[in-house]
Design an enzyme around this catalytic site. Structure first.
Site, PDB file in Angstrom:
ATOM      1  N   ASP A  31       7.703  -9.350  -9.408  1.00 33.70           N
ATOM      2  CA  ASP A  31       7.808  -9.898  -8.057  1.00 33.70           C
ATOM      3  C   ASP A  31       8.905 -10.970  -8.058  1.00 33.70           C
ATOM      4  OD1 ASP A  31       5.627 -10.102  -5.433  1.00 33.70           O
ATOM      5  OD2 ASP A  31       7.181 -11.628  -5.647  1.00 33.70           O
ATOM      6  N   ASN A  85      -2.453  -6.101  -0.237  1.00 39.97           N
ATOM      7  CA  ASN A  85      -2.575  -6.583   1.134  1.00 39.97           C
ATOM      8  C   ASN A  85      -2.364  -5.396   2.057  1.00 39.97           C
ATOM      9  OD1 ASN A  85      -2.818  -9.306   0.265  1.00 39.97           O
ATOM     10  ND2 ASN A  85      -0.600  -9.428   0.025  1.00 39.97           N
ATOM     11  N   GLY A  91      -1.918  -9.625   5.462  1.00 39.79           N
ATOM     12  CA  GLY A  91      -0.843 -10.351   4.769  1.00 39.79           C
ATOM     13  C   GLY A  91       0.214  -9.448   4.158  1.00 39.79           C
ATOM     14  N   HIS A  98       1.788  -1.192  -2.065  1.00 42.35           N
ATOM     15  CA  HIS A  98       2.036  -1.780  -3.380  1.00 42.35           C
ATOM     16  C   HIS A  98       0.815  -2.553  -3.815  1.00 42.35           C
ATOM     17  CE1 HIS A  98       3.424  -4.610  -0.296  1.00 42.35           C
ATOM     18  NE2 HIS A  98       3.064  -5.587  -1.115  1.00 42.35           N
TER      19      HIS A  98
HETATM   20  P1  AMP Z   1       3.052  -8.319   0.456  1.00 35.46           P
HETATM   21  O1  AMP Z   1       2.926  -9.624   1.195  1.00 35.46           O
HETATM   22  O2  AMP Z   1       1.747  -7.865  -0.146  1.00 35.46           O
HETATM   23  O3  AMP Z   1       3.713  -7.246   1.296  1.00 35.46           O
HETATM   24  O4  AMP Z   1       3.977  -8.619  -0.780  1.00 35.46           O
HETATM   25  C1  AMP Z   1       5.338  -8.346  -0.810  1.00 35.46           C
HETATM   26  C2  AMP Z   1       5.842  -8.932  -2.104  1.00 35.46           C
HETATM   27  O5  AMP Z   1       7.113  -8.380  -2.357  1.00 35.46           O
HETATM   28  C3  AMP Z   1       6.005 -10.462  -2.086  1.00 35.46           C
HETATM   29  O6  AMP Z   1       5.198 -11.027  -3.121  1.00 35.46           O
HETATM   30  C4  AMP Z   1       7.499 -10.665  -2.344  1.00 35.46           C
HETATM   31  O7  AMP Z   1       7.766 -11.774  -3.155  1.00 35.46           O
HETATM   32  C5  AMP Z   1       7.892  -9.350  -3.008  1.00 35.46           C
HETATM   33  N1  AMP Z   1       9.284  -8.956  -2.870  1.00 35.46           N
HETATM   34  C6  AMP Z   1      10.019  -8.878  -1.715  1.00 35.46           C
HETATM   35  N2  AMP Z   1      11.252  -8.427  -1.981  1.00 35.46           N
HETATM   36  C7  AMP Z   1      11.310  -8.189  -3.306  1.00 35.46           C
HETATM   37  C8  AMP Z   1      12.314  -7.714  -4.202  1.00 35.46           C
HETATM   38  N3  AMP Z   1      13.542  -7.373  -3.758  1.00 35.46           N
HETATM   39  N4  AMP Z   1      12.028  -7.602  -5.523  1.00 35.46           N
HETATM   40  C9  AMP Z   1      10.811  -7.929  -5.967  1.00 35.46           C
HETATM   41  N5  AMP Z   1       9.799  -8.389  -5.197  1.00 35.46           N
HETATM   42  C10 AMP Z   1      10.054  -8.520  -3.885  1.00 35.46           C
END
Ligand code: AMP
Length: 104
Positions: A31, A85, A91, A98
């Site tokens: 992440d 989430n 969220g 994922h």
């Molecule tokens: P969610 O809120 O469950 O949709 O989580 C999305 C996650 O994706 C967050 O923890 C972000 O920090 C992560 N994220 C967003 N863009 C990227 C990226 N390019 N590479 C890795 N993680 C990412």
């Protein structure tokens, strides 16, 4: 047609990611904004928007992949958290299913 999310772009190689483990069906990468010492995202290569939509077949394979990931990271004994989430109210920021794996 839906718009590509950041995770689609990572899968297509259009966006770089710190990949930890990959299989025929799944990708695990760090992440970008870690909330724990170990914070990894796991996505299937087949698209599903969220937990409401993921197929039982994909979910079953995902379980095996996450178990392998935990062994690979040597955190299977110490323990870890898995969460997904679902939807804006849950969220979810990226509309591509994922799972977060978190461990310290
Ligand atoms: P969610 O809120 O469950 O949709 O989580 C999305 C996650 O994706 C967050 O923890 C972000 O920090 C992560 N994220 C967003 N863009 C990227 C990226 N390019 N590479 C890795 N993680 C990412």
């Amino acid at each position: 047609m839906r718009e590509d999310t950041v995770f689609d772009k990572i899968l297509k190689g259009e966006l770089s990611a710190d990949i930890v483990l990959e299989s025929e069906d799944f990708l695990a990468f760090k992440d970008i904004n870690p909330k724990a010492k170990i914070h990894i995202l796991i996505i299937p290569k087949e698209y599903f928007k969220d937990f409401n939509e993921i197929s039982p077949t994909c979910m079953a394979k995902m379980t095996t992949f996450i178990q392998e990931l935990a062994l690979f990271l040597k955190i299977d004994k110490q323990g870890y958290k898995i969460l997904s989430n679902c939807g804006e109210g849950g969220g979810q920021e990226v509309p591509y299913i994922h799972f977060h794996l978190l461990a310290n």
